[in-house]
Write a protein that holds these residues in place. Structure first.
Motif, PDB file in Angstrom:
ATOM      1  N   LEU A  39      87.598 -85.606  -5.679  1.00  0.00           N
ATOM      2  CA  LEU A  39      86.334 -86.347  -5.594  1.00  0.00           C
ATOM      3  C   LEU A  39      86.374 -87.387  -4.479  1.00  0.00           C
ATOM      4  N   LYS A  40      87.512 -88.053  -4.310  1.00  0.00           N
ATOM      5  CA  LYS A  40      87.644 -89.019  -3.216  1.00  0.00           C
ATOM      6  C   LYS A  40      87.554 -88.317  -1.871  1.00  0.00           C
ATOM      7  N   ALA A  41      88.172 -87.156  -1.771  1.00  0.00           N
ATOM      8  CA  ALA A  41      88.124 -86.396  -0.511  1.00  0.00           C
ATOM      9  C   ALA A  41      86.697 -85.979  -0.194  1.00  0.00           C
ATOM     10  N   ALA A  42      85.925 -85.622  -1.215  1.00  0.00           N
ATOM     11  CA  ALA A  42      84.540 -85.205  -1.000  1.00  0.00           C
ATOM     12  C   ALA A  42      83.673 -86.359  -0.509  1.00  0.00           C
ATOM     13  N   GLU A  43      84.083 -87.583  -0.786  1.00  0.00           N
ATOM     14  CA  GLU A  43      83.334 -88.758  -0.339  1.00  0.00           C
ATOM     15  C   GLU A  43      83.773 -89.245   1.043  1.00  0.00           C
ATOM     16  N   ASP A  44      84.791 -88.631   1.609  1.00  0.00           N
ATOM     17  CA  ASP A  44      85.318 -89.057   2.898  1.00  0.00           C
ATOM     18  C   ASP A  44      84.245 -88.919   3.982  1.00  0.00           C
ATOM     19  N   PRO A  45      83.983 -89.986   4.751  1.00  0.00           N
ATOM     20  CA  PRO A  45      82.951 -89.921   5.789  1.00  0.00           C
ATOM     21  C   PRO A  45      83.222 -88.844   6.836  1.00  0.00           C
ATOM     22  N   LEU A  47      84.698 -85.927   6.363  1.00  0.00           N
ATOM     23  CA  LEU A  47      84.326 -84.630   5.809  1.00  0.00           C
ATOM     24  C   LEU A  47      82.816 -84.475   5.725  1.00  0.00           C
ATOM     25  N   LYS A  48      82.114 -85.563   5.410  1.00  0.00           N
ATOM     26  CA  LYS A  48      80.654 -85.504   5.382  1.00  0.00           C
ATOM     27  C   LYS A  48      80.111 -85.200   6.777  1.00  0.00           C
ATOM     28  N   ALA A  49      80.653 -85.870   7.789  1.00  0.00           N
ATOM     29  CA  ALA A  49      80.215 -85.626   9.165  1.00  0.00           C
ATOM     30  C   ALA A  49      80.535 -84.200   9.591  1.00  0.00           C
ATOM     31  N   LEU A  50      81.688 -83.708   9.172  1.00  0.00           N
ATOM     32  CA  LEU A  50      82.065 -82.333   9.492  1.00  0.00           C
ATOM     33  C   LEU A  50      81.074 -81.348   8.881  1.00  0.00           C
ATOM     34  N   GLY A  51      80.641 -81.615   7.650  1.00  0.00           N
ATOM     35  CA  GLY A  51      79.655 -80.763   6.999  1.00  0.00           C
ATOM     36  C   GLY A  51      78.328 -80.777   7.735  1.00  0.00           C
ATOM     37  N   LYS A  52      77.918 -81.945   8.221  1.00  0.00           N
ATOM     38  CA  LYS A  52      76.658 -82.039   8.974  1.00  0.00           C
ATOM     39  C   LYS A  52      76.775 -81.319  10.310  1.00  0.00           C
TER      40      LYS A  52
END
Length: 100
Positions: A39-45, A47-52
């Motif tokens: 869950l902490k990894a999923a909140e990593d900025p 990883l979020k930027a990578l998804g976008k």
């Protein structure tokens, strides 16, 4: 298969032992430890930027594909080096502790 429908590969015995030891250090069960880490990894900025990025790359590819890549004045390089360095400059910057 877990309740969310995606298969989760099991840890091999050596990996599980490492996870169990780390969980024990923080006073958690291995399952809680792994869940919280995921869950902490999923909140990593990052990883979020990578998804976008996954969504934006095709859009940018369209933009770049439609742009004229040839410069009007071919005597000037398209991307001039704003601060060209010779080997002597690089050697001097290393002696003074500055990164090149």
């Amino acid at each position: 298969m877990d309740q969310n429908g995606s298969p989760v590969p099991p840890f091999d015995s050596e990996e599980y032992a490492r996870v169990a030891a780390a969980a024990d250090i923080v006073g958690k069960s291995p399952q809680d430890f792994v869940r919280e880490a995921a869950l902490k990894a999923a909140e990593d900025p990052f990883l979020k930027a990578l998804g976008k990025t996954r969504d934006r790359v095709p859009q940018l590819a369209e933009v770049f594909a439609t742009q004229d890549t040839h410069a009007a004045d071919t005597s000037t390089p398209a991307w001039p080096d704003p601060a060209p360095m010779g080997s002597r400059d690089l050697h001097e910057s290393q002696q003074h502790g500055h990164a090149a």
